[in-house]
Motif scaffolding. Structure first.
Motif, short mmCIF file in Angstrom:
data_model
loop_
_atom_site.label_atom_id
_atom_site.label_comp_id
_atom_site.label_asym_id
_atom_site.label_seq_id
_atom_site.Cartn_x
_atom_site.Cartn_y
_atom_site.Cartn_z
N LYS A 560 0.83 -1.21 0.00
CA LYS A 560 0.00 0.00 0.00
C LYS A 560 0.87 1.26 0.00
N SER A 563 2.48 1.74 -3.49
CA SER A 563 1.54 2.33 -4.43
C SER A 563 1.37 3.83 -4.17
N TYR A 564 1.29 4.18 -2.91
CA TYR A 564 1.09 5.59 -2.54
C TYR A 564 2.25 6.46 -3.02
N LEU A 567 2.36 6.86 -6.78
CA LEU A 567 1.30 7.76 -7.25
C LEU A 567 1.61 9.22 -6.94
N THR A 568 1.99 9.50 -5.71
CA THR A 568 2.08 10.89 -5.25
C THR A 568 3.47 11.49 -5.34
N ILE A 580 -0.65 -1.54 -7.54
CA ILE A 580 -2.02 -1.68 -7.05
C ILE A 580 -2.57 -3.06 -7.39
N VAL A 592 -8.45 0.83 -0.16
CA VAL A 592 -7.61 1.93 -0.65
C VAL A 592 -7.06 1.59 -2.03
N GLN A 595 -9.85 2.04 -4.57
CA GLN A 595 -10.10 3.47 -4.82
C GLN A 595 -9.01 4.08 -5.69
N ASN A 596 -7.76 3.74 -5.39
CA ASN A 596 -6.65 4.30 -6.18
C ASN A 596 -6.70 3.82 -7.63
N LYS A 597 -7.11 2.59 -7.83
CA LYS A 597 -7.18 2.07 -9.20
C LYS A 597 -8.27 2.78 -9.99
N LYS A 599 -9.44 5.82 -9.40
CA LYS A 599 -8.99 7.19 -9.59
C LYS A 599 -7.92 7.27 -10.68
N LEU A 600 -6.99 6.33 -10.67
CA LEU A 600 -5.92 6.30 -11.67
C LEU A 600 -6.48 6.05 -13.06
#
Length: 640
Positions: A560, A563-564, A567-568, A580, A592, A595-597, A599-600
Motif C-alpha cells: 500500500k 503504491s502511494y 502515485l504521489t 495496485i 484503498v 479506490q486508487n485504481k 482514480k488512476l
C-alpha cells in the motif's frame, strides 16, 4: 519416586543421548517462556543497515519470529529423537483423532485459499507449531522436579512481564515508561497492547496456584503465593482487559465447581479425609476467582497517587477498574466494545453458513474477505481492515470450517475430560499434589478458552505459548500411570513412518528459521519505511517498503505504501497501477487499492472501461461499504 512420572524406558533415560536431548529441550523452552514476552528491538542510526533510522519496536511480529525459530528447533530435535529411538509415545485415540482432524481441516481449507502463501505461513505459525509442541511434550522424560522447573520457567516469564507493567504504572524507573504502548495510560509490559498482555498473564495465575500446592517446601509456597498477590493480580487488574478478567474468573470458578460437584456425585467412592483435602484444593480456585473482583473494586486504595487522598474522597470515587468490571454485563453501542464484537460475529456467522461451511476460506483469510459480508460491520469500521473477529471459535469456523472447529474444540474437551477423570483418581488414591497440578492446568486451559471467546489469544504469541503449553502439560499429567505401576512402554514405529518423521525433522528446523528470518527483516524494513515517511524521506521509505515486499510477498502492508509513493511522489503511473494490481492480488479486500485504481483509471489513463471493471471488483470485495457507494456514483457519471 524420581522416575514414577517417566514416559520412557529408564535405561534410555539415563543414557547420555537422552540427557542431552532433555537439557536442550528445557533450555529452548526456557528461552521461549522467558524471552518472548520481554523481547523488543531498539536500533540506532545506521545500525545493521546503512540508512536505518533510530527506532524502538515492540510488536507481536517480533515475538512470533522468536517463537517460530525456537519452537521449530524444539519440535525438530524431538522428532529426531523419535526417529533415532524408532519408538513414540502416542496419545490416547480420541486426542489423536481430533488433533489429526484439526490438521486435516487446515490442509484442505488452505488448498482453496485465495492467498496460498499467507494461509500456509499463518497456519504454520498459529496452528501447526502449537499442536506439534503439545505432542512433543509427551515425548519428554518427565519427573516431579522437571515439572516444577518447567512450570517455574513459565511463571518467571510472566512475573518479569508483570513487573515491567507495574513499573510503567508506578514509575519506579523511566526505562519501561518509554517503551511503545498502544495506550500510554494503561500498563502493558513489553507486549504493546494491554489486552494481549492480560491474555498472557491471566492463564499463568491458576497455573501458579496449582504449583503452589505441588511444591514441598513452605518457603517456595509462600514465595509463589506472594508473587500471585503482589505481582500477578495487580498487573492484571491494571490492564483494564475485560476479556482476560472474565477468563480468569470463569475459568477458576468453573474448575472449582466442576471438581466439587464431581466429588459429591459419588461420595461413597471417597473417604472423609480425601474429600476434605480435595474440597479445600478445589475451593482455593473459587477463592482465586473471587479475589479478582476484590482487587478491581479496591484498586483506588493501592494504585499510584491514592494514598495521599483522604478517606472520604476514596469512598466517593469509582475507580477505572471498578467501572470496567461493572461494564462487563453491559452491551455497548455497535460502534465500540461488546456491541461491535457482536456485529462482527453476526456478519462472520452469516457469511460462513452460506458457503465454505465445511472447510472455510483458509487460515488468516478473514481479513481478506471481511468486507464481502460486512453488512453490519461496515457501518462501524470505516476504512479499517479487521483481521480478527474477536472470537477464536468463530474465526476458526470462518477460516477452517466446521471440520476445523470440531477438531479444535474436540481436542481441548477430550484432554479436559481426561483431566477430570484423572483428578478423581488422584482423590481416590490420596495423590493431592498431582490433583493440585491438574486443577491448576485445567483452570489455565479454561481461562485461555474463555479468553478466546472474546479476543484472539490463539493468534497472540505470548498468550498462545501459555495456552497451548498448559494443554500439553495437562495431556502429559493425565497420561502418566499411577505410582505403583511401571512406566508406560513406547510404541514401535513403522519404518516408513519413521523415515517420514526423520525427514520432517530435517525440514522443519531450517524452514522455521528461514521463515522467521524473512518475517523479522520484513517487519523491520516495514517500520523503517513508515518512520522514514514520517520524517519526509520518501525515497528511502519507498526503498525500505520494497525490501519488505521482497521478503514477504504475500503481505499487503508495504505494498500500500509502495503504491502511494509511486502515485504521489514518483508520479510513475504505470508502475503504480502494477503495484495496485499486485496489492489486490494478495489482498482483494484492500479498499484503498480499489479506490486508487479507479482514480488512476479516470484521471491518468482516461480509461472509463478500466474504471468500471475496477468498480466491479470493488463491489465484489466490499458491496456494503460507503466507499463503494461513493465510487459507484463517481463511475456512474462517466461517459459510456
Amino acid at each position: 519416586m524420581k522416575n514414577i512420572d517417566s514416559v520412557t524406558n529408564p535405561q534410555l533415560r539415563n543414557s547420555i543421548q537422552s540427557r542431552f536431548f532433555d537439557w536442550i529441550f528445557l533450555f529452548l523452552a526456557g528461552v521461549i517462556f522467558i524471552v518472548t514476552p520481554l523481547l523488543f528491538l531498539e536500533l540506532k542510526q545506521d545500525q545493521w543497515v546503512d540508512g536505518f533510522i533510530p527506532i524502538r519496536m515492540v510488536n507481536a511480529e517480533l515475538k512470533l519470529c522468536l517463537f517460530i525459530t525456537l519452537s521449530s528447533i524444539l519440535i525438530g530435535i524431538t522428532w529426531i529423537r523419535i526417529n533415532l529411538k524408532g519408538k513414540i509415545n502416542y496419545p490416547v485415540k480420541p486426542v489423536f483423532f481430533f488433533g489429526c482432524l484439526f490438521l486435516l481441516s487446515i490442509v484442505i481449507s488452505n488448498l482453496g485459499a485465495y492467498n496460498l502463501q499467507r494461509a500456509w505461513v499463518s497456519s504454520f505459525t498459529w496452528h501447526l507449531l502449537p499442536i506439534f509442541l503439545v505432542f512433543s511434550l509427551l515425548q519428554f522424560n518427565w519427573s516431579h522436579s522437571r515439572f516444577k522447573g518447567f512450570i517455574s520457567l513459565i511463571l518467571l516469564g510472566g512475573a518479569f512481564s508483570c513487573l515491567v507493567a507495574l513499573d510503567q504504572h508506578y514509575l519506579w524507573t523511566d526505562w519501561s515508561h518509554r517503551l511503545p504502548r498502544h495506550t500510554k495510560s494503561i500498563p502493558a509490559g513489553i507486549i504493546f497492547n494491554h489486552n494481549f498482555a492480560a491474555e498472557f498473564h491471566a492463564p499463568i495465575i491458576p497455573m501458579a496456584l496449582g504449583l503452589c500446592f505441588y511444591v514441598k517446601t513452605n518457603f517456595t509456597r509462600m514465595l509463589i503465593l506472594a508473587t500471585i498477590i503482589v505481582i500477578f493480580m495487580p498487573a492484571l487488574s491494571l490492564s483494564l482487559a475485560r476479556g482476560a478478567w472474565i477468563g480468569l474468573i470463569a475459568g477458576c470458578f468453573l474448575t472449582g465447581i466442576i471438581f466439587i460437584t464431581s466429588i459429591f456425585i459419588k461420595p461413597q467412592d471417597f473417604g472423609r479425609k480425601e474429600k476434605k483435602h480435595s474440597l479445600w484444593l478445589a475451593s482455593s480456585f473459587i477463592f482465586l476467582a473471587l479475589s479478582l473482583p476484590l482487587y478491581l473494586t479496591t484498586s483506588d486504595y493501592w494504585k499510584k497517587g491514592t494514598i495521599a487522598k483522604d478517606s472520604l474522597t476514596k469512598e466517593k470515587q469509582v475507580s477505572r477498574e471498578a467501572s470496567e468490571l461493572k461494564s462487563i454485563i453491559t452491551i455497548s453501542e455497535p460502534s465500540s466494545g461488546s456491541g461491535r464484537r457482536i456485529v462482527l460475529w453476526k456478519d462472520a456467522l452469516q457469511a460462513i453458513v452460506s458457503k465454505d461451511f465445511l472447510f472455510g476460506k483458509g487460515t488468516d483469510h478473514y481479513e481478506l474477505h471481511f468486507h464481502e459480508s460486512a453488512k453490519l460491520s461496515d457501518k462501524t469500521t470505516g476504512s479499517t481492515l479487521v483481521r480478527f473477529v474477536h472470537n477464536d471459535f468463530i474465526q476458526i469456523l470462518y477460516e477452517n470450517g466446521i471440520i476445523g472447529l470440531v477438531g479444535f474444540i474436540g481436542l481441548w474437551i477430550v484432554i479436559l475430560w481426561k483431566a477430570l477423570c484423572k483428578g478423581m483418581e488422584c482423590v481416590k488414591y490420596n495423590d493431592f499434589k498431582r490433583l493440585a497440578l491438574i486443577l491448576g492446568l485445567t483452570a489455565s486451559c479454561l481461562t485461555f478458552l474463555i479468553e478466546s471467546f472474546f479476543e484472539f489469544p490463539t493468534r497472540s504469541p505470548c498468550a498462545m505459548v501459555v495456552g497451548w503449553t498448559s494443554l500439553g502439560l495437562l495431556l502429559v499429567v493425565t497420561s502418566l500411570k499411577d505410582l505403583d505401576l511401571p512406566p508406560k512402554t513406547l510404541t514401535p514405529i513403522n519404518p516408513k513412518i519413521n523415515l517420514l518423521i526423520g525427514a520432517a525433522a530435517v525440514w522443519i528446523i531450517p524452514f522455521g528459521c528461514l521463515l522467521a528470518k524473512d518475517l523479522f527483516w520484513s517487519n523491520v524494513y516495514h517500520f523503517q519505511g513508515r518512520i522514514a515517511g514520517d520524517y519526509g524521506e520518501k525515497n528511502k521509505s519507498l526503498i525500505f517498503h520494497r525490501n519488505s515486499i521482497s521478503l514477504t510477498p504475500w503481505q499487503h502492508h508495504s505494498r500500500k505504501f509502495e503504491s502511494y509513493y509511486l502515485l504521489t511522489h514518483k508520479k510513475q503511473f504505470p508502475e503504480a497501477l502494477e503495484s495496485i494490481n499486485q496489492t489486490l492480488k494478495v489482498h482483494p479486500g484492500c479498499l484503498v487499492a480499489h479506490q486508487n485504481k479507479i482514480k488512476l483509471s479516470i484521471q491518468e489513463f482516461k480509461d472509463n472501461q478500466m474504471a468500471r471493471e475496477a468498480l466491479k471488483a470493488m463491489k465484489k470485495a466490499a458491496p456494503f461499504h460507503t466507499y463503494t457507494q461513493r465510487e459507484s456514483k463517481r463511475v456512474a457519471n462517466l461517459k459510456p
